[in-house]
Design a protein around this motif. Structure first.
Motif, PDB file in Angstrom:
ATOM      1  N   MET A  54      69.025  62.003  10.000  1.00  0.00           N
ATOM      2  CA  MET A  54      67.666  61.512  10.195  1.00  0.00           C
ATOM      3  C   MET A  54      67.155  60.893   8.899  1.00  0.00           C
ATOM      4  SD  MET A  54      64.253  63.601  11.436  1.00  0.00           S
ATOM      5  CE  MET A  54      65.260  64.710  12.399  1.00  0.00           C
ATOM      6  N   HIS A  55      66.456  59.784   9.010  1.00  0.00           N
ATOM      7  CA  HIS A  55      65.856  59.163   7.829  1.00  0.00           C
ATOM      8  C   HIS A  55      64.337  59.178   7.993  1.00  0.00           C
ATOM      9  CE1 HIS A  55      65.179  56.445   4.507  1.00  0.00           C
ATOM     10  NE2 HIS A  55      64.405  55.738   5.296  1.00  0.00           N
ATOM     11  N   VAL A  56      63.646  59.738   7.006  1.00  0.00           N
ATOM     12  CA  VAL A  56      62.187  59.783   7.080  1.00  0.00           C
ATOM     13  C   VAL A  56      61.587  59.159   5.817  1.00  0.00           C
ATOM     14  CG1 VAL A  56      62.263  61.918   8.433  1.00  0.00           C
ATOM     15  CG2 VAL A  56      61.884  62.052   5.981  1.00  0.00           C
ATOM     16  N   GLU A  57      60.369  58.659   5.968  1.00  0.00           N
ATOM     17  CA  GLU A  57      59.599  58.194   4.808  1.00  0.00           C
ATOM     18  C   GLU A  57      58.212  58.791   4.892  1.00  0.00           C
ATOM     19  OE1 GLU A  57      59.528  53.900   4.211  1.00  0.00           O
ATOM     20  OE2 GLU A  57      61.541  53.813   5.061  1.00  0.00           O
ATOM     21  N   LEU A  58      57.644  59.119   3.736  1.00  0.00           N
ATOM     22  CA  LEU A  58      56.293  59.666   3.723  1.00  0.00           C
ATOM     23  C   LEU A  58      55.324  58.613   4.256  1.00  0.00           C
ATOM     24  CD1 LEU A  58      54.398  61.988   2.931  1.00  0.00           C
ATOM     25  CD2 LEU A  58      54.151  60.908   0.695  1.00  0.00           C
ATOM     26  N   ASP A  59      54.581  58.975   5.285  1.00  0.00           N
ATOM     27  CA  ASP A  59      53.618  58.044   5.878  1.00  0.00           C
ATOM     28  C   ASP A  59      52.205  58.342   5.383  1.00  0.00           C
ATOM     29  OD1 ASP A  59      53.347  55.973   8.296  1.00  0.00           O
ATOM     30  OD2 ASP A  59      51.623  57.336   8.342  1.00  0.00           O
ATOM     31  N   HIS A  60      51.793  59.583   5.557  1.00  0.00           N
ATOM     32  CA  HIS A  60      50.470  59.956   5.038  1.00  0.00           C
ATOM     33  C   HIS A  60      50.370  61.458   4.831  1.00  0.00           C
ATOM     34  CE1 HIS A  60      49.756  60.249   9.470  1.00  0.00           C
ATOM     35  NE2 HIS A  60      49.072  61.334   9.132  1.00  0.00           N
ATOM     36  N   ILE A  61      49.346  61.833   4.080  1.00  0.00           N
ATOM     37  CA  ILE A  61      48.999  63.233   3.877  1.00  0.00           C
ATOM     38  C   ILE A  61      47.635  63.430   4.522  1.00  0.00           C
ATOM     39  CG2 ILE A  61      48.423  64.981   2.137  1.00  0.00           C
ATOM     40  CD1 ILE A  61      50.442  63.494   0.296  1.00  0.00           C
ATOM     41  N   GLY A  62      47.566  64.387   5.432  1.00  0.00           N
ATOM     42  CA  GLY A  62      46.330  64.646   6.171  1.00  0.00           C
ATOM     43  C   GLY A  62      45.517  65.723   5.482  1.00  0.00           C
ATOM     44  N   ILE A  63      44.234  65.432   5.250  1.00  0.00           N
ATOM     45  CA  ILE A  63      43.337  66.373   4.585  1.00  0.00           C
ATOM     46  C   ILE A  63      42.138  66.618   5.495  1.00  0.00           C
ATOM     47  CG2 ILE A  63      41.839  66.707   2.571  1.00  0.00           C
ATOM     48  CD1 ILE A  63      43.789  64.912   1.008  1.00  0.00           C
ATOM     49  N   ALA A  64      41.878  67.876   5.782  1.00  0.00           N
ATOM     50  CA  ALA A  64      40.713  68.225   6.596  1.00  0.00           C
ATOM     51  C   ALA A  64      39.477  68.211   5.706  1.00  0.00           C
ATOM     52  CB  ALA A  64      40.904  69.602   7.223  1.00  0.00           C
ATOM     53  N   VAL A  65      38.451  67.465   6.118  1.00  0.00           N
ATOM     54  CA  VAL A  65      37.219  67.393   5.324  1.00  0.00           C
ATOM     55  C   VAL A  65      36.049  67.927   6.141  1.00  0.00           C
ATOM     56  CG1 VAL A  65      37.970  65.461   3.886  1.00  0.00           C
ATOM     57  CG2 VAL A  65      36.745  64.987   5.989  1.00  0.00           C
ATOM     58  N   GLY A  66      35.221  68.717   5.485  1.00  0.00           N
ATOM     59  CA  GLY A  66      34.022  69.217   6.140  1.00  0.00           C
ATOM     60  C   GLY A  66      32.917  68.184   6.043  1.00  0.00           C
ATOM     61  N   ASP A  67      32.797  67.583   4.881  1.00  0.00           N
ATOM     62  CA  ASP A  67      31.722  66.625   4.601  1.00  0.00           C
ATOM     63  C   ASP A  67      32.365  65.373   4.006  1.00  0.00           C
ATOM     64  OD1 ASP A  67      29.691  65.133   3.543  1.00  0.00           O
ATOM     65  OD2 ASP A  67      28.704  66.791   2.524  1.00  0.00           O
ATOM     66  N   LEU A  68      32.419  64.321   4.808  1.00  0.00           N
ATOM     67  CA  LEU A  68      33.116  63.099   4.389  1.00  0.00           C
ATOM     68  C   LEU A  68      32.510  62.516   3.115  1.00  0.00           C
ATOM     69  CD1 LEU A  68      35.332  61.017   5.122  1.00  0.00           C
ATOM     70  CD2 LEU A  68      33.531  59.705   6.260  1.00  0.00           C
ATOM     71  N   ALA A  69      31.162  62.502   3.022  1.00  0.00           N
ATOM     72  CA  ALA A  69      30.509  61.905   1.848  1.00  0.00           C
ATOM     73  C   ALA A  69      30.936  62.618   0.571  1.00  0.00           C
ATOM     74  CB  ALA A  69      28.989  61.956   2.008  1.00  0.00           C
TER      75      ALA A  69
END
Ligand code: CO
Length: 136
Positions: free
Chosen positions: A1-16
Protein backbone atom coordinates in the motif's frame (compact mmCIF):
# COMPACT_ATOMS: atom_id res chain seq x y z
CA UNK A 1 0.00 0.00 0.00
CA UNK A 2 1.23 3.51 -0.77
CA UNK A 3 -0.07 6.40 1.32
CA UNK A 4 0.62 10.12 1.49
CA UNK A 5 -0.25 12.50 4.29
CA UNK A 6 -3.38 14.36 3.21
CA UNK A 7 -4.41 16.30 6.28
CA UNK A 8 -4.38 16.46 10.05
CA UNK A 9 -7.80 16.89 11.62
CA UNK A 10 -8.11 19.12 14.69
CA UNK A 11 -11.29 19.43 16.71
CA UNK A 12 -11.97 23.07 17.60
CA UNK A 13 -14.43 24.37 20.14
CA UNK A 14 -14.15 28.00 19.10
CA UNK A 15 -13.03 28.62 15.53
CA UNK A 16 -12.14 32.30 16.12
CA UNK A 17 -9.78 31.33 18.94
CA UNK A 18 -8.14 28.63 16.83
CA UNK A 19 -7.64 31.09 13.99
CA UNK A 20 -6.00 33.50 16.39
CA UNK A 21 -3.07 31.13 16.41
CA UNK A 22 -3.22 29.42 13.01
CA UNK A 23 -4.05 32.48 10.90
CA UNK A 24 -2.70 35.39 12.89
CA UNK A 25 0.41 33.81 14.41
CA UNK A 26 1.32 31.17 11.79
CA UNK A 27 -0.08 32.91 8.71
CA UNK A 28 -2.21 29.98 7.55
CA UNK A 29 -5.48 30.78 5.80
CA UNK A 30 -8.74 28.91 5.39
CA UNK A 31 -8.95 27.93 1.75
CA UNK A 32 -12.26 26.15 1.87
CA UNK A 33 -15.12 25.46 4.27
CA UNK A 34 -17.51 22.61 3.81
CA UNK A 35 -20.48 21.50 5.86
CA UNK A 36 -20.87 17.71 6.06
CA UNK A 37 -24.47 17.30 7.27
CA UNK A 38 -24.21 13.51 7.57
CA UNK A 39 -21.49 13.91 10.19
CA UNK A 40 -22.91 17.15 11.63
CA UNK A 41 -19.59 18.86 11.22
CA UNK A 42 -18.19 21.91 9.47
CA UNK A 43 -14.72 21.32 8.04
CA UNK A 44 -12.30 24.18 7.34
CA UNK A 45 -9.24 23.35 5.24
CA UNK A 46 -5.97 25.28 5.62
CA UNK A 47 -3.18 24.38 3.17
CA UNK A 48 0.13 24.12 5.03
CA UNK A 49 2.55 22.04 2.96
CA UNK A 50 4.53 22.04 -0.27
CA UNK A 51 2.09 19.62 -1.81
CA UNK A 52 -1.54 19.09 -0.94
CA UNK A 53 -1.08 18.72 2.82
CA UNK A 54 -3.66 20.58 4.88
CA UNK A 55 -5.00 21.09 8.35
CA UNK A 56 -8.68 20.32 8.74
CA UNK A 57 -10.37 22.25 11.54
CA UNK A 58 -13.49 20.41 12.62
CA UNK A 59 -16.35 22.35 14.17
CA UNK A 60 -19.29 20.43 15.54
CA UNK A 61 -22.73 21.57 14.43
CA UNK A 62 -24.50 19.42 17.07
CA UNK A 63 -23.47 18.58 20.64
CA UNK A 64 -24.13 14.87 20.12
CA UNK A 65 -22.16 14.57 16.87
CA UNK A 66 -18.92 12.59 16.90
CA UNK A 67 -16.88 15.81 17.12
CA UNK A 68 -19.24 17.28 19.72
CA UNK A 69 -18.79 14.22 21.91
CA UNK A 70 -15.01 14.27 21.37
CA UNK A 71 -14.89 17.92 22.49
CA UNK A 72 -17.04 17.16 25.51
CA UNK A 73 -14.80 14.27 26.52
CA UNK A 74 -11.33 15.55 25.69
CA UNK A 75 -11.61 19.20 24.72
CA UNK A 76 -10.10 20.70 21.56
CA UNK A 77 -7.07 19.07 20.00
CA UNK A 78 -5.73 16.47 17.59
CA UNK A 79 -8.58 14.36 16.26
CA UNK A 80 -7.23 12.34 13.35
CA UNK A 81 -4.51 11.93 10.75
CA UNK A 82 -5.59 11.34 7.15
CA UNK A 83 -3.65 9.46 4.51
CA UNK A 84 -4.46 9.56 0.81
CA UNK A 85 -4.73 6.24 -1.03
CA UNK A 86 -5.41 5.53 -4.68
CA UNK A 87 -7.90 2.71 -4.12
CA UNK A 88 -9.72 2.83 -0.78
CA UNK A 89 -11.64 -0.44 -1.18
CA UNK A 90 -8.40 -2.28 -1.92
CA UNK A 91 -6.69 -0.58 1.05
CA UNK A 92 -9.51 -1.72 3.37
CA UNK A 93 -9.27 -5.27 2.02
CA UNK A 94 -5.53 -5.27 2.67
CA UNK A 95 -5.93 -3.98 6.24
CA UNK A 96 -8.72 -6.45 6.96
CA UNK A 97 -6.52 -9.30 5.73
CA UNK A 98 -3.90 -8.15 8.25
CA UNK A 99 -6.45 -8.23 11.05
CA UNK A 100 -6.49 -4.45 11.48
CA UNK A 101 -9.64 -3.28 13.26
CA UNK A 102 -11.69 -0.88 11.14
CA UNK A 103 -14.41 1.58 12.10
CA UNK A 104 -15.73 1.71 8.54
CA UNK A 105 -15.86 -1.62 6.72
CA UNK A 106 -16.74 0.15 3.48
CA UNK A 107 -15.83 3.52 1.89
CA UNK A 108 -18.31 6.30 2.61
CA UNK A 109 -18.71 9.86 1.31
CA UNK A 110 -16.48 12.46 3.00
CA UNK A 111 -15.61 16.12 2.46
CA UNK A 112 -14.45 17.37 -0.95
CA UNK A 113 -16.35 14.62 -2.78
CA UNK A 114 -13.83 12.03 -1.59
CA UNK A 115 -14.44 8.52 -0.30
CA UNK A 116 -13.22 7.99 3.26
CA UNK A 117 -12.99 5.28 5.91
CA UNK A 118 -11.68 5.35 9.46
CA UNK A 119 -9.36 2.82 11.09
CA UNK A 120 -9.95 2.11 14.75
CA UNK A 121 -7.49 3.89 17.08
CA UNK A 122 -6.91 0.64 18.97
CA UNK A 123 -5.10 -0.56 15.83
CA UNK A 124 -3.13 2.65 15.25
CA UNK A 125 -1.38 3.41 18.54
CA UNK A 126 -4.20 5.63 19.72
CA UNK A 127 -4.33 8.02 16.77
CA UNK A 128 -7.55 7.87 14.77
CA UNK A 129 -6.59 7.30 11.11
CA UNK A 130 -8.71 8.38 8.16
CA UNK A 131 -8.03 6.92 4.72
CA UNK A 132 -9.15 8.99 1.77
CA UNK A 133 -9.55 8.31 -1.90
CA UNK A 134 -9.82 11.74 -3.54
CA UNK A 135 -12.43 12.39 -6.19
CA UNK A 136 -10.75 11.94 -9.58
CO1 CO B 1 -10.43 14.42 7.89
Amino acid sequence: MHVELDHIGIAVGDLATALGFLRDALGLAIEDTEEVPAQRVRAHFLPCGEGRTKLELLESTADDSAIGRFLGRRGPGLHHVCFRVADLAAALDELRARGVRLIDEHPRPGAEGALVAFVHPSATHGVLVELKQPRD
